[in-house]
Design an enzyme around this catalytic site. Structure first.
Site, PDB file in Angstrom:
ATOM      1  N   LYS A  50       0.835  -1.206   0.000  1.00  0.00           N
ATOM      2  CA  LYS A  50       0.000   0.000   0.000  1.00  0.00           C
ATOM      3  C   LYS A  50       0.869   1.255   0.000  1.00  0.00           C
ATOM      4  O   LYS A  50       0.588   2.226  -0.702  1.00  0.00           O
ATOM      5  CB  LYS A  50      -0.953  -0.015   1.210  1.00  0.00           C
ATOM      6  CG  LYS A  50      -2.032  -1.090   1.100  1.00  0.00           C
ATOM      7  CD  LYS A  50      -2.833  -1.305   2.387  1.00  0.00           C
ATOM      8  CE  LYS A  50      -3.775  -2.501   2.215  1.00  0.00           C
ATOM      9  NZ  LYS A  50      -4.643  -2.758   3.385  1.00  0.00           N
ATOM     10  N   GLN A  94      -4.830  -1.710   9.571  1.00  0.00           N
ATOM     11  CA  GLN A  94      -4.646  -3.021   8.946  1.00  0.00           C
ATOM     12  C   GLN A  94      -5.156  -4.119   9.885  1.00  0.00           C
ATOM     13  O   GLN A  94      -4.795  -4.156  11.059  1.00  0.00           O
ATOM     14  CB  GLN A  94      -3.158  -3.224   8.609  1.00  0.00           C
ATOM     15  CG  GLN A  94      -2.870  -4.491   7.818  1.00  0.00           C
ATOM     16  CD  GLN A  94      -3.465  -4.479   6.412  1.00  0.00           C
ATOM     17  OE1 GLN A  94      -3.623  -3.428   5.803  1.00  0.00           O
ATOM     18  NE2 GLN A  94      -3.812  -5.646   5.899  1.00  0.00           N
ATOM     19  N   ASP A 117     -11.274   2.326   3.897  1.00  0.00           N
ATOM     20  CA  ASP A 117     -11.547   0.891   3.777  1.00  0.00           C
ATOM     21  C   ASP A 117     -13.046   0.623   3.645  1.00  0.00           C
ATOM     22  O   ASP A 117     -13.450  -0.486   3.306  1.00  0.00           O
ATOM     23  CB  ASP A 117     -11.030   0.147   5.018  1.00  0.00           C
ATOM     24  CG  ASP A 117      -9.694  -0.544   4.787  1.00  0.00           C
ATOM     25  OD1 ASP A 117      -9.414  -0.914   3.634  1.00  0.00           O
ATOM     26  OD2 ASP A 117      -8.946  -0.714   5.764  1.00  0.00           O
TER      27      ASP A 117
END
Ligand code: GUN
Length: 285
Positions: A50, A94, A117
């Site tokens: 990422k 994460q 997200d």
């Protein structure tokens, strides 16, 4: 058989985002804050990917690598600081988090407008109501592939195998929505489905998101079906999808490979969400 090349589409998406950012010379670049707690090796690889994608696109990413014993309170305070920081457009925690941390509390702490997200209940609810939202990246990547390859599921029987909050559930919501690349008739299968093979065989569009590598064989698919393999498992032989690729390839109309199918699209959609949030915040949306 049409091999759906997610790697190329992801590259195109990233290039067009890079151009959009480059056009906005003078202003600040988009900013993404990434939290990585503990030392899960797979998570470290994902976060590094990422960061690299951000760098190549012109997004300023800041990774907070925190020790696994980080207290809940400290993580929540750091997220709150990113909520207040005007240079941060996107915040990502994460997953999975170490067991002592409350995942839902962390997601709830993220400003929904920075939730790139798409995991915050506000974004989940907005998606379900058909309101503008930051969509979850992997299902959004699947929809983008259907768009780029002109494979609309409208009026078709769609089967989603897997009901995770990150993939199966939101994907089923998008496919059933009254909108572009929706309007499918959707069946959601899971571990308690009595006859998975039978359900899958009915599907014109089959979406595999179970995390059971190689388990979907040719006898489980309809001839000419469109198959998106979203199940990505790390095995000693490398990444493996839920589809038994070699047995399916001569039977289906279109198939995504693993790796190089849906996977690269997830990061591309994360970048897109970050740029969307940035353009809203900078008054360009
Ligand atoms: N872990 C596995 N997939 C994801 C994802 O898409 N986002 C985050 N934050 N964590 C993950």
């Amino acid at each position: 058989m049409l091999l759906i090349d997610g790697k190329s589409v992801a590259r195109e998406v990233r290039e067009s985002l890079a151009e959009e950012i480059a056009r906005a010379r003078g202003g600040r670049p988009p900013g993404l804050a990434v939290f990585l707690v503990g030392d899960d090796p797979a998570s470290a690889v994902y976060v590094a990917g990422k960061e690299r994608a951000c760098r190549e696109t012109g997004i300023r990413s800041t990774a907070f690598r925190l020790p696994r014993e980080t207290p809940q309170r400290e993580l929540l305070e750091r997220i709150a600081a990113c909520n207040r920081d005007d240079a941060v457009d996107g915040i990502l925690v994460q997953l999975p988090l170490p067991a002592h941390l409350d995942t839902l509390a962390c997601i709830l702490a993220i400003d929904p407008a920075k939730d790139v997200d798409g995991f915050h209940p506000e974004n989940v609810g907005r998606l379900s109501l058909g309101l503008p939202c930051l969509p979850p990246c992997t299902p959004a990547g699947v929809v983008e592939l259907m768009r780029r390859y002109d494979l609309p599921p409208a009026g078709k029987l769609a089967v989603v195998a897997g009901r995770s909050n990150i993939v199966g559930k939101p994907l089923a919501t998008m496919l059933a929505a009254n909108g572009p690349y929706g309007n499918a008739t959707v069946t959601v299968c899971h571990s308690r489905t009595p006859n998975l093979a039978e359900e899958c065989r009915r599907a014109d569009f089959l979406f595999l998101a179970m995390g059971r590598p190689g388990s979907v064989t040719a006898d489980m698919v309809k001839p000419g079906a469109v198959v998106f393999d979203v199940g990505i498992t790390r095995t000693p032989e490398g990444l493996k999808g839920d589809a038994d690729f070699e047995s399916l390839r001569d039977k289906v109309r279109a198939l995504t490979p693993v790796p190089g199918g849906v996977g690269p699209m997830t990061i591309a959609m994360l970048l897109r969400n970050t740029v969307r949030s940035w353009s809203m915040r900078c008054g360009k949306g």
